[in-house]
Design an enzyme around this catalytic site. Sequence first.
Site, short mmCIF file in Angstrom:
data_model
loop_
_atom_site.label_atom_id
_atom_site.label_comp_id
_atom_site.label_asym_id
_atom_site.label_seq_id
_atom_site.Cartn_x
_atom_site.Cartn_y
_atom_site.Cartn_z
N HIS A 74 -81.21 50.72 -20.80
CA HIS A 74 -81.23 49.45 -21.53
C HIS A 74 -80.65 48.32 -20.70
O HIS A 74 -79.77 48.52 -19.87
CB HIS A 74 -80.56 49.56 -22.90
CG HIS A 74 -79.12 49.97 -22.89
ND1 HIS A 74 -78.09 49.06 -22.78
CD2 HIS A 74 -78.52 51.19 -23.01
CE1 HIS A 74 -76.93 49.70 -22.83
NE2 HIS A 74 -77.16 50.99 -22.96
N ASP A 76 -79.22 45.43 -21.87
CA ASP A 76 -78.02 44.74 -22.38
C ASP A 76 -76.77 45.59 -22.17
O ASP A 76 -76.85 46.71 -21.66
CB ASP A 76 -78.19 44.37 -23.86
CG ASP A 76 -78.30 45.60 -24.74
OD1 ASP A 76 -78.95 46.57 -24.34
OD2 ASP A 76 -77.71 45.61 -25.84
N GLU A 136 -79.86 47.15 -27.10
CA GLU A 136 -79.56 48.54 -27.48
C GLU A 136 -78.20 48.62 -28.15
O GLU A 136 -77.98 49.40 -29.07
CB GLU A 136 -79.59 49.42 -26.22
CG GLU A 136 -79.52 50.92 -26.51
CD GLU A 136 -78.10 51.47 -26.56
OE1 GLU A 136 -77.94 52.64 -26.93
OE2 GLU A 136 -77.14 50.73 -26.23
ZN LIG Z 1 -75.78 52.57 -23.24
#
Ligand SMILES: [Zn+2]
Length: 237
Positions: A74, A76, A136
């Site tokens: 992810h 973020d 996420e």
């Molecule tokens: Zn993570």
Amino acid sequence: MNRLPIIREFMELVEIDVASKNERVIADVVTKKLKDIGCLVYEDNTGEKIGGNTGNLFAILEGTREGALLFSAHLDRVANGIGIKPKIVGSKIVSNGTILSADDVSGIAAILDGLRKVVNSKKSHPRIEILLTVCEEKGVSGSKYVDYSQIKSKIAFVLDSPGRIGRVINAAPSKASLNFEVVGKSAHAGNFPEKGVNSLVTAAKVLSRIKDGRIDEITTANWASIESLSPTNVVNS
Ligand SMILES: [Zn+2]
């Protein structure tokens, strides 16, 4: 300073200011890197749906043989991920008052490094799909809007967990909730009980026939509450 490319790239990426719903800059940087490697890169419109400025990235390195494999991470990071200044102390990379954002920049860096190794090896490889999600850390919001029909892989590696190197998690607990309503037939409990069908008694009979507690080695079940609001002089409906 003779550092591995993956270390340099990790440190480059963590220095980019990123937050959930604000993954624009790292997404642009990673998109360019993926294209330089030879991937096709698509960004969806999840950002608009979740109030962010970036969509999930889906990249494809076309295969030179059959099969497909997916790798995911992810974009973020948790809060306090702005202004990160990583430095190497001994054998560790550390931050200076902020988070380090190894979660999940280490996943992104590993994917980029792995892709380059695959391409540079000149060996045949399956189609490699990369899914980099946004937001996420806030309810896995980004992955909820991924168009899963575009994914051909049947096997996925998600590079997003702590622990010793080489550890693979291949299962996780999950929960299913059941709510059911039993409808009976009301009647006066003193005068015409035979005209009624008691829903509470029926529910008890049903529950008595369903196994609870430890179902098997990996499954447990628990009936948590039962509610009935009937007065005492009415056959419970
Ligand atoms: Zn993570």
